[in-house]
Write an enzyme that holds these catalytic residues in place. Structure first.
Site: not given
Length: 730
Positions: A458, A681, A727, A729
């Site tokens: 990012s 995020c 966003d 992961w």
């Protein structure tokens, strides 16, 4: 007058004669033309003038299978190619492997009865199709879309679906489910069950468990028998005795990079961006590192927006390159120039530019640092250097439990598995003396090991403040493997983050521990060929990293009056640094134009950040106060220090979700009354889920109900209206 009339007649007669010659040219001049026998074969590109007609291409190339892949990072494409290879090896059936972006789907209802279509579909982001599958999904799901026969009907179409997803995300494998549901609704016939791979655990194992049953159902439905195919190579590798050195790819990622010609910089032609700043962000670096890198994009033509991602193209560590060269018996001719040809371009394209060298392929082009797949090991077994090595690698290939214990828990790469099976010491620095060579054909290495992909980060800056610079905030991945009876505990290093760490050391002239200094492979930081091919990534004392930008929908609302809530512990704060910079730039312009009260009606930006200790890993600790000052009270930051007092009354740690609950009144007001936006995020497995749960609790209570009913409904609505964006992961 008479002479003029004669001229007219002469011209008219000449015109008639020429017209007659044209009309009867075939019969008059037939004898002078050699007769050409009609062609019995058609090129794959000869599709009656429409290169986007995949059915015509199937017929032209005698392909009985079309395999479409929806892929964002290349993994779905790899599995599509694997399915095509297995169909050929098992049944002798050839396939057309298709990027759906390159084809139209009107003719999907004309696929012949003896053919079938496979869909290998990844789910991206928050339950979205990958970029290349958007049109395909629209055509399948839009009931008003008509196929070539004038109806939204696919009766009798035989199909297979395999999905790629991650269970830590809420919308696990929904795209493959949507495809399956839509096809079934239109009368298509699925062969076998829908496969679903979970990247959070083992995509490979999920695929292996699914495929055998699928192939049985496939054989029955298609009327084919296993054994009709053969074990054929995908590529032909040739060593070239002479080739102009300037035309050999030594790690260049595109033809433009090799020839040094200008062009657009994207995923197919990354830009070598100079590092202008590279510094450590953690205050305590004894066990961990976090690197801040600033990449200069001035003059490159690259642009970005806050919230976008930057793809960094790393190389593999020199230790792993040497290890696999030695294990393949190629170390002495690592710089030999080779060319690679695809034996079936419709099935498998050469995945990197050629001609090149053995060492270059392993260093720059294929992912030799990835976990060795179980299916791959079965291919290698037939080339074992001795019966003991053959038995060892066959056990790892056929016994799922042993593979998991030794290879997966030990985090073993392909070169390490070959060494281990041959009885070599994988802890020692590999040399010709301590590494047994396996005579595995190099084309099998190219077929078995996937392409080395970029690592995405990012972007942690705003182009409004840094128009010529992209900032990256990267925690360096290093962890310990799980020990077992054959592989002791070892340090495992992430490729992309350690590549950036090496760049940081070099850019600052810092001493970094070098492999080989201890004689133990896992004991020190890996090193990389950071100077790039032909030294292209170093200019005097300036180092460069090949990059490209990937667009994102992770964006601030355009109206600064809307409240914003950002949740980003650890490096999850990266895009929010860019968000805040975006607002700071806008605030400067507004104040300059409208005076000191220009921000009075702006919505508040709230950041929930978390780290371990304020003295250890507080990212950008020195920057936040200046942003708070410039935004005149419109930016508020709450920080959870999980390993620093105060703790909860029961002594447990405080995390970002706890701070959200503490601030529940202002959070609920911003969302429900202010119509605010929420951004999360970071870690998808634990943090993101915990934050969504506490949001549901906060909103449910504010609505006078429960988290499970009113709160869950509110969170769902926020997502549907793109007011809750993730966003994350795993």
């Amino acid at each position: 007058m008479a002479s003029t009339s004669s001229s007219d007649v002469l011209i008219l007669a000449l015109g008639v004669a020429l017209a007659a010659l044209y009309l009867f040219r075939d019969s008059l001049f037939a004898a002078s033309k050699p007769k050409v026998a009609p062609s019995t074969t058609r090129s794959l590109d000869d599709t009656d003038g429409n290169p986007r007609d995949f059915v015509a291409k199937m017929k032209a190339g005698n392909k009985r299978l079309a395999i479409f892949y929806g892929s964002q990072t290349g993994t779905a494409e790899e599995y599509a190619i694997r399915l095509a290879k297995e169909a050929k090896a098992k049944f002798g059936l050839t396939s057309l492997v298709c990027d759906p972006e390159e084809y139209d789907f009107e003719t999907l209802d004309t696929v012949p009865e003896d053919c079938a279509v496979f869909f290998v579909m990844a789910t991206y982001g928050e339950g979205e199709p990958t970029d290349n599958a958007v049109q395909l999904m629209q055509n399948l799901q839009d009931e008003s879309f008509e196929f070539s026969k004038g109806a939204h009907d696919l009766s009798g179409l035989k199909y297979v679906v395999f999905g790629l997803g991650n269970k830590t995300y809420e919308h696990y494998n929904v795209i493959s489910q949507y495809v399956d549901t839509a096809l079934e609704k239109m009368g298509a016939i699925r062969m076998g069950i829908r496969g679903e791979g979970d990247d959070d655990k083992s995509m490979e194992e999920d695929y292996l468990e699914w495929k055998d049953g699928m192939w049985e159902a496939f054989a029955t439905a298609m009327g084919v028998e296993e054994g009709q195919g053969g074990d054929t190579a995908d590529f032909a590798v040739r060593e070239l005795e002479s080739h102009p050195e300037e035309k050999v790819y030594l790690g260049e990622l595109s033809a433009r990079a090799l020839t040094k010609t200008k062009g657009i910089h994207d995923a197919k032609n990354p830009y070598p961006a100079p590092l202008t700043v590279a510094r450590e962000l953690f205050q305590d670096t004894k066990d961990r590192n976090c690197v801040h890198v600033e990449l200069n994009i001035e003059g490159s033509g690259i642009t970005y927006q806050h919230g976008d991602h930057v793809g960094v193209w790393p190389s593999n560590s020199e230790l792993e390159v040497d290890r696999l060269l030695l294990a393949l018996g190629l170390y002495d001719k690592k710089d030999k120039v080779i060319n690679i040809d695809s034996l079936d371009p419709a099935l498998a394209k050469v995945p990197f530019p050629v001609p090149t060298t053995y060492a270059t392929v392993l260093r720059h082009y294929i992912d030799i640092s990835a976990l060795a797949g179980r299916q791959m090991l079965g291919t290698f077994a037939k080339f074992a250097p001795n019966p003991e090595a053959e038995a060892a690698i066959k056990e790892l290939n056929t016994n799922k439990e042993v593979y998991h214990e030794i290879v997966a828990n030990g985090c073993l790469k392909a070169g390490e598995v070959l060494q281990l099976a041959a009885g070599n010491d994988i802890q020692a620095i590999p040399t010709p003396e301590n590494t047994t060579a396996w005579p595995i054909p190099f084309d099998m290495i190219v077929s078995s090991i996937p392409r080395l992909q970029p690592r995405y980060y990012s972007i942690s800056s705003s182009p409004k403040l840094h128009p010529n610079s992209i900032h990256v905030t990267c925690v360096v991945l290093k962890y310990q493997s799980t020990p077992n009876e054959r592989v002791p505990e070892r340090s495992v290093y992430g490729v992309g983050s350690n590549f950036l760490l090496n760049l940081k050391y070099a850019a600052n002239g810092e001493e970094a521990p070098l492999l080989g200094s201890t004689g133990v492979a896992g004991a020190v930081v890996p090193s990389y060929a950071i100077e790039g091919p032909r030294g292209a990534y170093k200019q005097e004392n300036i180092y460069k990293a090949p990059i490209h930008v990937r667009r994102s929908t992770f964006r601030l609302p355009t109206n600064p009056k809307s409240p914003v809530i950002m949740v980003g512990p650890g490096t999850g704060v990266a895009p929010f640094r860019g968000f805040v910079q975006e607002r700071v730039a806008l605030a400067r312009r507004s104040i300059e134009k409208n005076g000191p009260d220009a921000l009075a009606d702006w919505g508040r930006i709230t950041l929930f950040y978390g780290c371990r200790k304020s003295t250890e890993d507080f990212l950008y600790q020195d920057e936040w106060p200046s942003y708070i000052s410039e935004l005149k009270g419109k930016f508020v930051m709450h920080t959870a220090l999980s390993r620093e007092p105060p703790y909860k009354p029961d002594g447990s740690k405080i995390y970002v979700q706890d701070l959200i609950w503490e601030q529940r009144d202002s959070v609920a007001d911003s969302i429900l009354n202010g119509k605010g936006y929420v951004y999360i995020c970071g870690d998808a497995k634990n943090m993101s889920k915990a934050v969504e749960e506490v949001l549901a609790k906060v909103l449910g209570e504010a609505k006078g109900g429960s988290a499970e009913v009113e709160g869950a409904a509110e969170v769902k609505m926020l997502k549907e209206r793109s007011r809750l964006l993730l966003d994350v992961w795993s």
